[in-house]
Design a protein around this motif. Structure first.
Motif, PDB file in Angstrom:
ATOM      1  N   GLY A  96       0.793  -1.218   0.000  1.00  0.00           N
ATOM      2  CA  GLY A  96       0.000   0.000   0.000  1.00  0.00           C
ATOM      3  C   GLY A  96       0.825   1.268   0.000  1.00  0.00           C
ATOM      4  N   GLY A  97       2.119   1.162  -0.362  1.00  0.00           N
ATOM      5  CA  GLY A  97       3.000   2.327  -0.373  1.00  0.00           C
ATOM      6  C   GLY A  97       3.543   2.701   0.993  1.00  0.00           C
ATOM      7  N   HIS A  98       3.245   1.895   2.021  1.00  0.00           N
ATOM      8  CA  HIS A  98       3.702   2.192   3.391  1.00  0.00           C
ATOM      9  C   HIS A  98       4.931   1.348   3.724  1.00  0.00           C
ATOM     10  N   TYR A  99       6.086   1.782   3.267  1.00  0.00           N
ATOM     11  CA  TYR A  99       7.307   1.038   3.560  1.00  0.00           C
ATOM     12  C   TYR A  99       8.514   1.958   3.447  1.00  0.00           C
ATOM     13  N   VAL A 100       9.608   1.494   4.008  1.00  0.00           N
ATOM     14  CA  VAL A 100      10.877   2.215   3.958  1.00  0.00           C
ATOM     15  C   VAL A 100      11.938   1.247   3.453  1.00  0.00           C
ATOM     16  N   LEU A 101      12.733   1.677   2.463  1.00  0.00           N
ATOM     17  CA  LEU A 101      13.820   0.869   1.920  1.00  0.00           C
ATOM     18  C   LEU A 101      15.144   1.439   2.396  1.00  0.00           C
ATOM     19  N   ALA A 102      15.935   0.583   3.042  1.00  0.00           N
ATOM     20  CA  ALA A 102      17.217   1.017   3.581  1.00  0.00           C
ATOM     21  C   ALA A 102      18.290   0.013   3.203  1.00  0.00           C
ATOM     22  N   PRO A 103      19.576   0.443   3.163  1.00  0.00           N
ATOM     23  CA  PRO A 103      20.651  -0.527   2.975  1.00  0.00           C
ATOM     24  C   PRO A 103      20.604  -1.578   4.086  1.00  0.00           C
ATOM     25  N   LEU A 104      21.051  -2.761   3.776  1.00  0.00           N
ATOM     26  CA  LEU A 104      20.930  -3.874   4.714  1.00  0.00           C
ATOM     27  C   LEU A 104      21.570  -3.566   6.063  1.00  0.00           C
ATOM     28  N   ALA A 105      22.773  -2.999   6.054  1.00  0.00           N
ATOM     29  CA  ALA A 105      23.470  -2.717   7.308  1.00  0.00           C
ATOM     30  C   ALA A 105      22.700  -1.694   8.154  1.00  0.00           C
ATOM     31  N   LEU A 106      22.144  -0.670   7.501  1.00  0.00           N
ATOM     32  CA  LEU A 106      21.378   0.339   8.227  1.00  0.00           C
ATOM     33  C   LEU A 106      20.114  -0.281   8.812  1.00  0.00           C
ATOM     34  N   ALA A 107      19.436  -1.132   8.048  1.00  0.00           N
ATOM     35  CA  ALA A 107      18.231  -1.786   8.550  1.00  0.00           C
ATOM     36  C   ALA A 107      18.542  -2.670   9.753  1.00  0.00           C
ATOM     37  N   GLN A 108      19.668  -3.362   9.703  1.00  0.00           N
ATOM     38  CA  GLN A 108      20.067  -4.192  10.844  1.00  0.00           C
ATOM     39  C   GLN A 108      20.333  -3.324  12.073  1.00  0.00           C
ATOM     40  N   SER A 109      20.923  -2.159  11.841  1.00  0.00           N
ATOM     41  CA  SER A 109      21.203  -1.250  12.960  1.00  0.00           C
ATOM     42  C   SER A 109      19.921  -0.677  13.539  1.00  0.00           C
ATOM     43  N   ILE A 110      18.981  -0.281  12.683  1.00  0.00           N
ATOM     44  CA  ILE A 110      17.722   0.303  13.152  1.00  0.00           C
ATOM     45  C   ILE A 110      16.933  -0.688  13.988  1.00  0.00           C
ATOM     46  N   THR A 111      16.925  -1.943  13.556  1.00  0.00           N
ATOM     47  CA  THR A 111      16.136  -2.971  14.252  1.00  0.00           C
ATOM     48  C   THR A 111      16.898  -3.667  15.365  1.00  0.00           C
ATOM     49  N   GLY A 112      18.168  -3.306  15.545  1.00  0.00           N
ATOM     50  CA  GLY A 112      18.966  -3.953  16.583  1.00  0.00           C
ATOM     51  C   GLY A 112      19.279  -5.404  16.267  1.00  0.00           C
ATOM     52  N   ARG A 113      19.362  -5.723  14.985  1.00  0.00           N
ATOM     53  CA  ARG A 113      19.630  -7.106  14.567  1.00  0.00           C
ATOM     54  C   ARG A 113      20.985  -7.192  13.864  1.00  0.00           C
ATOM     55  N   HIS A 114      22.016  -6.758  14.519  1.00  0.00           N
ATOM     56  CA  HIS A 114      23.356  -6.833  13.946  1.00  0.00           C
ATOM     57  C   HIS A 114      23.729  -8.306  13.739  1.00  0.00           C
ATOM     58  N   GLY A 115      24.093  -8.615  12.499  1.00  0.00           N
ATOM     59  CA  GLY A 115      24.461  -9.997  12.196  1.00  0.00           C
ATOM     60  C   GLY A 115      23.292 -10.933  12.035  1.00  0.00           C
ATOM     61  N   GLN A 116      22.068 -10.391  11.959  1.00  0.00           N
ATOM     62  CA  GLN A 116      20.871 -11.204  11.817  1.00  0.00           C
ATOM     63  C   GLN A 116      20.115 -10.835  10.548  1.00  0.00           C
ATOM     64  N   LEU A 117      19.363 -11.784  10.021  1.00  0.00           N
ATOM     65  CA  LEU A 117      18.526 -11.563   8.852  1.00  0.00           C
ATOM     66  C   LEU A 117      17.124 -12.100   9.109  1.00  0.00           C
ATOM     67  N   ASP A 118      16.162 -11.580   8.339  1.00  0.00           N
ATOM     68  CA  ASP A 118      14.802 -12.102   8.389  1.00  0.00           C
ATOM     69  C   ASP A 118      14.527 -13.052   7.231  1.00  0.00           C
ATOM     70  N   SER A 119      15.265 -12.870   6.134  1.00  0.00           N
ATOM     71  CA  SER A 119      14.934 -13.629   4.937  1.00  0.00           C
ATOM     72  C   SER A 119      16.119 -13.672   3.987  1.00  0.00           C
ATOM     73  N   ILE A 120      16.211 -14.781   3.256  1.00  0.00           N
ATOM     74  CA  ILE A 120      17.115 -14.885   2.113  1.00  0.00           C
ATOM     75  C   ILE A 120      16.279 -15.409   0.956  1.00  0.00           C
ATOM     76  N   LEU A 121      16.128 -14.607  -0.079  1.00  0.00           N
ATOM     77  CA  LEU A 121      15.366 -15.016  -1.258  1.00  0.00           C
ATOM     78  C   LEU A 121      16.322 -15.588  -2.294  1.00  0.00           C
ATOM     79  N   ILE A 122      15.943 -16.703  -2.892  1.00  0.00           N
ATOM     80  CA  ILE A 122      16.869 -17.501  -3.694  1.00  0.00           C
ATOM     81  C   ILE A 122      16.319 -17.698  -5.101  1.00  0.00           C
ATOM     82  N   THR A 123      17.153 -17.433  -6.095  1.00  0.00           N
ATOM     83  CA  THR A 123      16.842 -17.806  -7.479  1.00  0.00           C
ATOM     84  C   THR A 123      17.803 -18.913  -7.901  1.00  0.00           C
ATOM     85  N   THR A 124      17.388 -19.717  -8.846  1.00  0.00           N
ATOM     86  CA  THR A 124      18.197 -20.847  -9.290  1.00  0.00           C
ATOM     87  C   THR A 124      18.742 -20.608 -10.691  1.00  0.00           C
ATOM     88  N   LYS A 125      19.796 -21.323 -11.002  1.00  0.00           N
ATOM     89  CA  LYS A 125      20.394 -21.228 -12.333  1.00  0.00           C
ATOM     90  C   LYS A 125      19.509 -21.932 -13.356  1.00  0.00           C
TER      91      LYS A 125
END
Length: 335
Positions: free
Chosen positions: A130-159
Motif C-alpha cells: 500500500g505504499g507504506h514502507y521504507v527501503l534502507a541498505p541492509l546494514a542500516l536496517a540491521q542497525s535500526i532494528t537492533g539485529r546486527h548480524g541477523q537476517l529475516d529472509s534470504i530469497l533464492i533464485t536458481t540457475k
C-alpha cells in the motif's frame, strides 16, 4: 491473507525459495554464504523485512542490497542503484509514496533518525504494501532494528536448468535446522493459519445466510405460485405446457436472485471495507503486511451464481410442491 500474499509476491519476484527465521528473531547472516555456495543457486539475496514504528504509524522496513535486483520483484529497479544513492548519507533511506515524508525530511524510524533521499513513485512500488514502507541498505536496517548480524529472509533464485528439488535439498542441508526453507508463499500460509477461525466463522455465516435466504425464497414463491393458481389453470386449459409455465417461473426466480445478489454484493463490499478498516491491532500486529481490503476477481461472479442457484432451486421446490397440490385437487374434482 491477500495483503500478505501480494506483498510476498511483490518482494520475491521470480524467487522460488526463501530461507526465513524459525522465530521473529531471525537467523545469523552467515547462512547467506552457505546458501550461495549450494550448487544450482544463482542468487541469494539477504533481507530485513519487519514492521517498524514511526511518528505517523507503523511502516514496513526493507533492508536489502543490490542482489535483490536479480529477483525481478517490485523493487528491482530501485535496488539496482540504492547503495550509490544512499552512500552520501549513512542514514539515508527511500520511502514509499504513502509514508507521508518528503525528500530531505528527517524522521524517527524505530530507535534511529533517518533522512529521506527519495520518495519512490510508480504503480509497482505504490502497490507494494500500500505504499507504506521504507527501503534502507541492509546494514542500516540491521542497525535500526537492533539485529546486527541477523537476517529475516534470504530469497533464492536458481540457475537455468537447475533441479529445484535438488537445490532445495542442498539448501536445507546447508542451513542445518537454523532456519526454514520453503516457498515465499509460506508467509501467506502462516498468516492464513492465524485467521482461519475468522475465515470459518465468515463462511459459516455465509452458509447460514444462504439457507435462510433459500427458506424465505421457498416460502415467498410458494405463496406467489398459490396466488397464481387461477391464471396457471387457465393457461393449462388453453393449451399451455407445464414445462413452459415452470420455466417462466424459474426464469423469474433467477432474475430476482441476480438482482438480490447484485444488491447484496454491493452492500458486502461496503461492509467489507469498513470491517477491514476496523480490525483491532491484536489481529493485525502479527502480520508483516499492511492489511488492506482486497476482493478476488472471482468473488462477485461466485456470489451471483450462488444467489441465482439458491433462488432457482428454492423456486423449483416450491413449484413442484404447488403442482402436486394442484394435481391432487384436479383428481378430487374429477372423482
Amino acid at each position: 491473507t491477500g495483503s500478505v500474499n501480494r506483498r510476498a509476491d511483490g518482494i520475491a519476484g521470480v524467487a522460488p525459495l526463501e530461507v526465513s527465521g524459525i522465530t521473529d528473531a531471525g537467523f545469523p547472516d552467515s547462512i547467506t554464504a552457505d546458501v550461495a555456495a549450494v550448487h544450482g543457486v544463482a542468487t541469494a539475496a539477504p533481507m530485513i523485512r519487519t514492521s517498524t514504528s514511526t511518528a505517523t504509524g507503523p511502516v514496513l522496513l526493507f533492508g536489502a542490497d543490490a542482489k535483490s535486483a536479480d529477483l525481478g520483484g517490485a523493487l528491482k529497479d530501485v535496488v539496482r542503484k540504492p547503495l550509490k544513492g544512499l552512500s552520501g548519507d549513512p542514514n539515508g533511506v527511500k520511502v514509499g509514496p504513502r509514508v507521508g515524508h518528503t525528500k530531505g525530511q528527517t524522521f524517527r524510524l524505530g530507535s534511529a533518525s533517518v533522512t529521506v533521499t527519495e520518495v519512490l513513485n510508480g504503480k509497482e512500488v505504490a502497490d507494494l504494501n500500500g505504499g507504506h514502507y521504507v527501503l534502507a541498505p541492509l546494514a542500516l536496517a540491521q542497525s535500526i532494528t537492533g539485529r546486527h548480524g541477523q537476517l529475516d529472509s534470504i530469497l533464492i533464485t536458481t540457475k537455468p536448468g537447475a533441479d529445484l528439488a535438488k537445490v532445495r535439498s542442498g539448501i536445507v542441508a546447508a542451513v542445518k535446522d537454523r532456519a526454514i526453507v520453503a516457498a515465499p508463499s509460506m508467509r501467506a500460509v502462516r498468516a492464513g493459519d492465524g485467521v482461519k477461525l475468522m475465515n470459518y466463522m465468515a463462511l459459516m455465516g455465509a452458509g447460514v445466510a444462504l439457507v435462510v435466504g433459500a427458506f424465505l425464497i421457498y416460502t415467498t414463491m410458494t405463496m406467489a405460485i398459490t396466488q397464481r393458481r387461477p391464471v396457471m389453470s387457465m393457461l393449462r386449459a388453453i393449451g399451455g405446457r407445464r414445462t413452459t409455465i415452470v420455466r417462466d417461473l424459474l426464469a423469474e426466480a433467477a432474475i430476482l436472485g441476480l438482482i438480490g445478489g447484485a444488491i447484496g454484493s454491493g452492500i458486502g463490499i461496503v461492509m467489507g471495507r469498513a470491517a477491514i478498516g476496523r480490525l483491532p491491532p491484536a489481529i493485525t500486529q502479527g502480520l508483516e503486511a499492511r492489511v488492506e481490503y482486497w476482493l478476488p476477481h472471482y468473488a462477485i461472479p461466485v456470489a451471483l451464481a450462488a444467489t441465482i442457484l439458491t433462488a432457482v432451486a428454492a423456486s423449483a421446490m416450491a413449484a413442484r410442491q404447488v403442482y402436486k397440490e394442484i394435481g391432487r385437487a384436479s383428481c378430487r374434482e374429477r372423482v
